[in-house]
Enzyme design. Structure first.
Site, PDB file in Angstrom:
ATOM      1  N   THR A 103      32.430 149.977  61.827  1.00 17.63           N
ATOM      2  CA  THR A 103      32.462 151.357  61.338  1.00 17.63           C
ATOM      3  C   THR A 103      33.889 151.894  61.301  1.00 17.63           C
ATOM      4  OG1 THR A 103      32.015 152.004  63.608  1.00 17.63           O
ATOM      5  CG2 THR A 103      30.141 152.034  62.095  1.00 17.63           C
TER       6      THR A 103
ATOM      7  N   GLY B 200      40.874 136.076  73.521  1.00 15.31           N
ATOM      8  CA  GLY B 200      40.108 135.652  72.357  1.00 15.31           C
ATOM      9  C   GLY B 200      38.610 135.748  72.533  1.00 15.31           C
ATOM     10  N   ALA B 201      38.147 136.566  73.475  1.00 11.54           N
ATOM     11  CA  ALA B 201      36.709 136.686  73.742  1.00 11.54           C
ATOM     12  C   ALA B 201      36.109 137.909  73.060  1.00 11.54           C
ATOM     13  CB  ALA B 201      36.459 136.764  75.247  1.00 11.54           C
TER      14      ALA B 201
ATOM     15  N   SER C 222      39.527 142.254  73.404  1.00  6.77           N
ATOM     16  CA  SER C 222      40.780 142.909  73.049  1.00  6.77           C
ATOM     17  C   SER C 222      41.930 142.641  74.018  1.00  6.77           C
ATOM     18  CB  SER C 222      40.551 144.411  72.893  1.00  6.77           C
ATOM     19  OG  SER C 222      41.548 144.916  72.060  1.00  6.77           O
ATOM     20  N   SER C 223      42.096 141.380  74.351  1.00  7.92           N
ATOM     21  CA  SER C 223      43.299 141.011  75.103  1.00  7.92           C
ATOM     22  C   SER C 223      44.545 141.284  74.271  1.00  7.92           C
ATOM     23  CB  SER C 223      43.257 139.528  75.497  1.00  7.92           C
ATOM     24  OG  SER C 223      43.406 138.683  74.372  1.00  7.92           O
ATOM     25  N   SER C 224      44.420 141.230  72.943  1.00  7.63           N
ATOM     26  CA  SER C 224      45.591 141.436  72.089  1.00  7.63           C
ATOM     27  C   SER C 224      46.100 142.871  72.199  1.00  7.63           C
ATOM     28  CB  SER C 224      45.276 141.069  70.639  1.00  7.63           C
ATOM     29  OG  SER C 224      44.192 141.822  70.139  1.00  7.63           O
TER      30      SER C 224
ATOM     31  N   ASP D 273      40.747 149.474  69.420  1.00 16.88           N
ATOM     32  CA  ASP D 273      41.163 148.757  70.634  1.00 16.88           C
ATOM     33  C   ASP D 273      42.357 149.441  71.301  1.00 16.88           C
ATOM     34  OD1 ASP D 273      39.353 147.062  69.495  1.00 16.88           O
ATOM     35  OD2 ASP D 273      40.787 145.461  69.055  1.00 16.88           O
TER      36      ASP D 273
HETATM   37  P1  ADP Z   1      40.984 139.386  71.659  1.00 16.23           P
HETATM   38  O1  ADP Z   1      41.902 140.512  71.369  1.00 16.23           O
HETATM   39  O2  ADP Z   1      39.562 139.747  71.457  1.00 16.23           O
HETATM   40  O3  ADP Z   1      41.196 138.763  73.002  1.00 16.23           O
HETATM   41  P2  ADP Z   1      42.525 138.208  69.562  1.00 16.23           P
HETATM   42  O4  ADP Z   1      42.384 136.963  68.787  1.00 16.23           O
HETATM   43  O5  ADP Z   1      42.646 139.487  68.843  1.00 16.23           O
HETATM   44  O6  ADP Z   1      41.288 138.243  70.586  1.00 16.23           O
HETATM   45  O7  ADP Z   1      43.777 138.114  70.516  1.00 16.23           O
HETATM   46  C1  ADP Z   1      43.993 136.975  71.302  1.00 16.23           C
HETATM   47  C2  ADP Z   1      45.449 136.566  71.156  1.00 16.23           C
HETATM   48  O8  ADP Z   1      46.282 137.540  71.795  1.00 16.23           O
HETATM   49  C3  ADP Z   1      45.774 135.269  71.840  1.00 16.23           C
HETATM   50  O9  ADP Z   1      45.502 134.160  71.000  1.00 16.23           O
HETATM   51  C4  ADP Z   1      47.269 135.422  72.096  1.00 16.23           C
HETATM   52  O10 ADP Z   1      48.004 135.191  70.908  1.00 16.23           O
HETATM   53  C5  ADP Z   1      47.385 136.904  72.391  1.00 16.23           C
HETATM   54  N1  ADP Z   1      47.329 137.173  73.847  1.00 16.23           N
HETATM   55  C6  ADP Z   1      46.495 138.027  74.459  1.00 16.23           C
HETATM   56  N2  ADP Z   1      46.751 138.077  75.793  1.00 16.23           N
HETATM   57  C7  ADP Z   1      47.785 137.236  76.021  1.00 16.23           C
HETATM   58  C8  ADP Z   1      48.508 136.841  77.185  1.00 16.23           C
HETATM   59  N3  ADP Z   1      48.221 137.309  78.400  1.00 16.23           N
HETATM   60  N4  ADP Z   1      49.521 135.948  77.032  1.00 16.23           N
HETATM   61  C9  ADP Z   1      49.813 135.459  75.813  1.00 16.23           C
HETATM   62  N5  ADP Z   1      49.166 135.785  74.694  1.00 16.23           N
HETATM   63  C10 ADP Z   1      48.157 136.667  74.768  1.00 16.23           C
HETATM   64 MG    MG Z   2      42.175 141.422  69.459  1.00 19.11          MG
END
Ligand code: ADP
Ligand code: MG
Length: 398
Positions: free
Chosen positions: A49, A136-137, A140-142, A188
């Protein structure tokens, strides 16, 4: 076959900080000016959305990405991550361009470059990252990565002190869209920087205005089932969904599907006759926006069953109308429901990533075990589980 469920517990600031400071000394030399942390998130409802100007309802996790940062006066940037050994990067901030540096570094370098233009002088930093949001789960680790770096710079660089968190979130959106080349609608970054502890955030994605929504279900918790599946069609399919929504807007004569909120859905679909694909996509977006508001009302009424029902309805709509689910997500949702979850749905863009299950607080272990067993019975890799607790926004740790 093992009955050991893999849990990904949240780390506390106290768990992470000493090790990060020690690693900073070893990798970059000396001490950082400070340590910052920014959370990952789940989205309770409101999927696909955001780019349609609609609503979503995420909350911040207790799982955070940490960075130790020291500014430098020479306009250079050095970045390293404990999750990316051997992939450190060093260069001039003024030389950072979309795609260069690429890979994981772009999320940090892009945030620094986006902010540098606002600083009124050269910006440089040494940054060491330690991410405790599963990578990558779909959690939003990115955004947690760029937001922790951006908040650090805003705290350390005098010229950036006046930026508010909405502006920082926008800089992090640019980092992800322009520099890392990853499509993101802004949810995010908004929740990572602007969450309210103990609340979900109702985000109006037309202007990113926020309404905190209290989590009123103390007898329930949200389990995240990280399916560990990543289907490669995700990027192309995301772009295709956006294109179809744009096409529907042109046919319907609106700028954004947002303008149709509250309209009679069948009436709108009738105007898309002959374009069955657009009809399905638009039906998802319109009904999903309604479900977001209904879920906010259900939380206010402390009605867990209704929250669960809306989550399932969202999943069915994403599966059948938006067609972004996959075998693993459907299995996670079905297995969780069979094991007694009050509701469950896929979350995130789809084609892998995570599902959510709303479970009675004393039933989480059983649901986790049942989902784990269902994956193994289907010959799939075991999922990872974590508990999602509505948590605080990005903050300075020390
Ligand atoms: P999500 O945001 O759901 O986890 P994304 O594919 O959007 O998935 O983001 C994952 C990417 O963010 C990883 O492949 C890497 O490039 C980067 N990333 C996230 N956290 C870290 C970290 N702690 N160290 C290095 N790269 C990271
Ligand atoms: Mg992401």
């Amino acid at each position: 076959m093992t009955d050991e469920v893999t849990w990904s517990p949240a780390a506390t600031d106290e768990d992470v900080e000493p090790g990060l400071r020690a690693a900073f000394a070893a990798e970059l030399g000396g001490a950082p000016d400070g340590v910052w942390a920014a959370p990952g998130r789940i989205n309770l409802i409101g999927e696909h959305t955001d780019y349609n100007g609609g609503w979503c309802l995420p909350f911040a996790l207790a799982h955070r990405t940490y960075c130790a940062v020291r500014t430098r006066a020479d306009g250079r940037l050095r970045v390293a991550s404990r999750q990316a050994p051997g992939q450190a990067w060093e260069g001039e901030v003024t030389q950072i361009r979309p795609g260069s540096p690429g890979g994981w570094v772009a999320y940090v370098a892009g945030a620094v470059a986006s902010l540098a233009g606002r600083a009124g002088g050269p910006v440089g930093a040494d940054i060491l990252v330690d991410g405790r949001v599963p990578l990558g789960a779909g959690l939003s680790s990115s955004a947690a990565l760029s937001c922790s770096g951006a908040l650090a710079l805003a705290d350390l660089v005098p010229g950036l002190a006046t930026l508010d968190r909405a502006e920082l979130a926008q800089a992090c959106v640019r980092a992800e869209n322009d520099y890392a080349g990853a499509a993101t609608g802004g949810m995010d970054q908004t929740v990572s920087l602007r969450a309210v502890d103990g609340h979900a955030l109702l985000i109006d994605c037309s202007d990113f205005s926020l309404t905190p929504v209290a989590w009123t279900l103390p007898d329930h918790e949200v389990l995240v089932i990280d399916t560990r599946a990543h289907h490669s069609l995700a990027d192309g399919q995301y772009a295709a969904r956006r294109d179809t929504c744009d096409r529907a807007c042109r046919t319907l004569g609106v700028e954004s599907l947002r303008e149709l909120h509250g309209a009679d859905v069948d009436g709108v679909l009738g105007r898309l006759e002959g374009d069955a694909e657009a009809q399905r996509r638009v039906r998802h977006v319109l009904t999903e926006n309604t479900r977001v508001h209904d879920l906010v009302a259900a939380l206010a009424a402390e009605d867990a069953d209704e929250v669960g029902r809306l989550m399932v309805a969202s999943h069915v709509s994403l599966r059948d109308d938006y067609e972004v689910s996959c075998r693993e997500l459907d299995l996670a949702v079905d297995a969780a429901q069979r094991a007694g979850a009050t509701g469950a749905r896929m979350t995130g863009g789809g084609f892998g990533g995570s599902a959510l299950a709303l479970v009675p607080r004393d039933g989480g272990e059983d649901v986790a075990l049942a989902v784990h067993a269902a994956f193994l019975a289907e010959g799939l890799e075991a999922p990872h589980l974590l508990r999602a607790t509505p948590s605080a926004p990005a903050h300075r740790v020390s």
